[in-house]
Design an enzyme around this catalytic site. Structure first.
Site: not given
Ligand code: AMP
Length: 290
Positions: A32-33, A35, A39, A149, A186, A188
């Site tokens: 969802m950006g 980043l 990510h 993640g 971590l 967003s």
């Molecule tokens: P999001 O942008 O929050 O939807 O996350 C996109 C992808 O990044 C998802 O698969 C999350 O699980 C992964 N992600 C977000 N934060 C982390 C993190 N701290 N460590 C590993 N993967 C992450």
């Protein structure tokens, strides 16, 4: 080769047809950006394991249960594109909501059971929105491998189950959680924490670690493990616990007694910011925290 950015499904499909024609494998990282290095870890792994990495950046309206949260979700495409490029991605797909949902959707993916507890209980419809958009993105990108993640462990379990149940020809790859030096996962959403909330936030990981240590020490009673974690969180009156559960890593259903691998997963509120985190735990032996 410089990174390509698409906002149109048709143009992306045409570019990916050429990639496939050239015999290159496609790795996909949906996001969802806004980043960050979490990510980044997914993108790096995808770049090691596949020829052409596609990162999608789309704040998916149908997975938000709160319109205010959708509106306030951080967006920063200008920084995200060079970030993806530096880590080896070849394509960014950043569609508008109108491109993804030209008309109100009538078809949804429901992954029962796995979606019910934890975040599913407190954010009704959230995983339906996630599974639906990920299936749409899988149909558009048609990757060999897709990276998620472990921080969002329930999301990972939902997508793994959807891919298996619906025979989607993609390998779903889970990537360990990236943390700050003080343990905070971590996210967003961390940007929204005030300095005081940010100072307190590591107590969440400390609580999960306390649970993990009990399980490693051989405690099988889920209630006792849960209380140990809640006691740590209780030291910070500003932290409001939404849920804290000990669940089976694939089914995401409560486990008691603990006699095999489990995830201790929680959601807490710090002011108006909701944080989620989890750790994988093995009885009778400490595993690296993930
Ligand atoms: P999001 O942008 O929050 O939807 O996350 C996109 C992808 O990044 C998802 O698969 C999350 O699980 C992964 N992600 C977000 N934060 C982390 C993190 N701290 N460590 C590993 N993967 C992450």
């Amino acid at each position: 080769m410089s990174i390509q950015v698409f906002d149109s499904i048709a143009a992306l499909r045409a570019a990916l047809a050429d990639v496939r024609q050239a015999g290159s494998s496609i790795g996909f990282v949906p996001t969802m950006g806004a980043l960050h290095a979490g990510h980044g870890r997914l993108i790096e792994q995808a770049a090691r394991e596949t020829d052409c990495v596609v990162v999608s950046i789309f704040v998916n309206p149908i997975q938000f249960t709160d319109q205010q949260d959708y509106r306030l979700y951080p967006r920063n495409l200008a920084a995200d594109v060079p970030f993806c490029s530096a880590l080896g991605a070849r394509i960014v797909f950043a569609p508008s909501a109108a491109e993804m949902y030209p008309q109100p959707p009538r078809s949804f993916v429901e992954v029962s059971g796995v979606s019910e507890r934890l975040c599913g209980e407190f954010r009704p419809g959230h995983f339906r929105g996630v599974a639906t958009v990920v299936l749409k993105l899988f149909q558009i990108v048609q990757p060999e491998r897709a990276y998620f993640g472990e921080k969002d462990a329930q999301q990972l379990a939902v997508i793994e189950r959807m891919a298996r149940d619906l025979n989607i020809p993609v390998a779903v790859v889970g990537v360990p959680t990236v943390r700050e030096p003080d343990g905070l996962a971590l996210s967003s959403r961390n940007q929204r924490l005030s300095p005081e909330e940010r100072r307190i936030a590591p107590v969440f990981f400390q609580a999960l670690q306390a649970a993990r240590e009990r399980i490693a020490a051989g405690v099988e009673d889920a209630g006792e493990v849960r209380q140990a974690a809640l006691a740590v969180l209780g030291r910070q009156p500003h932290v409001r616990v939404e849920y804290l559960e000990i669940v089976d890593p694939a089914e995401m259903q409560p486990v008691d007694p603990i006699q095999g691998p489990v995830r201790v997963a929680g959601a807490v509120w710090l002011g108006s910011t909701r944080l989620i985190d989890n750790v994988l735990c093995l009885p009778g032996g400490l595993t690296p925290a993930r």
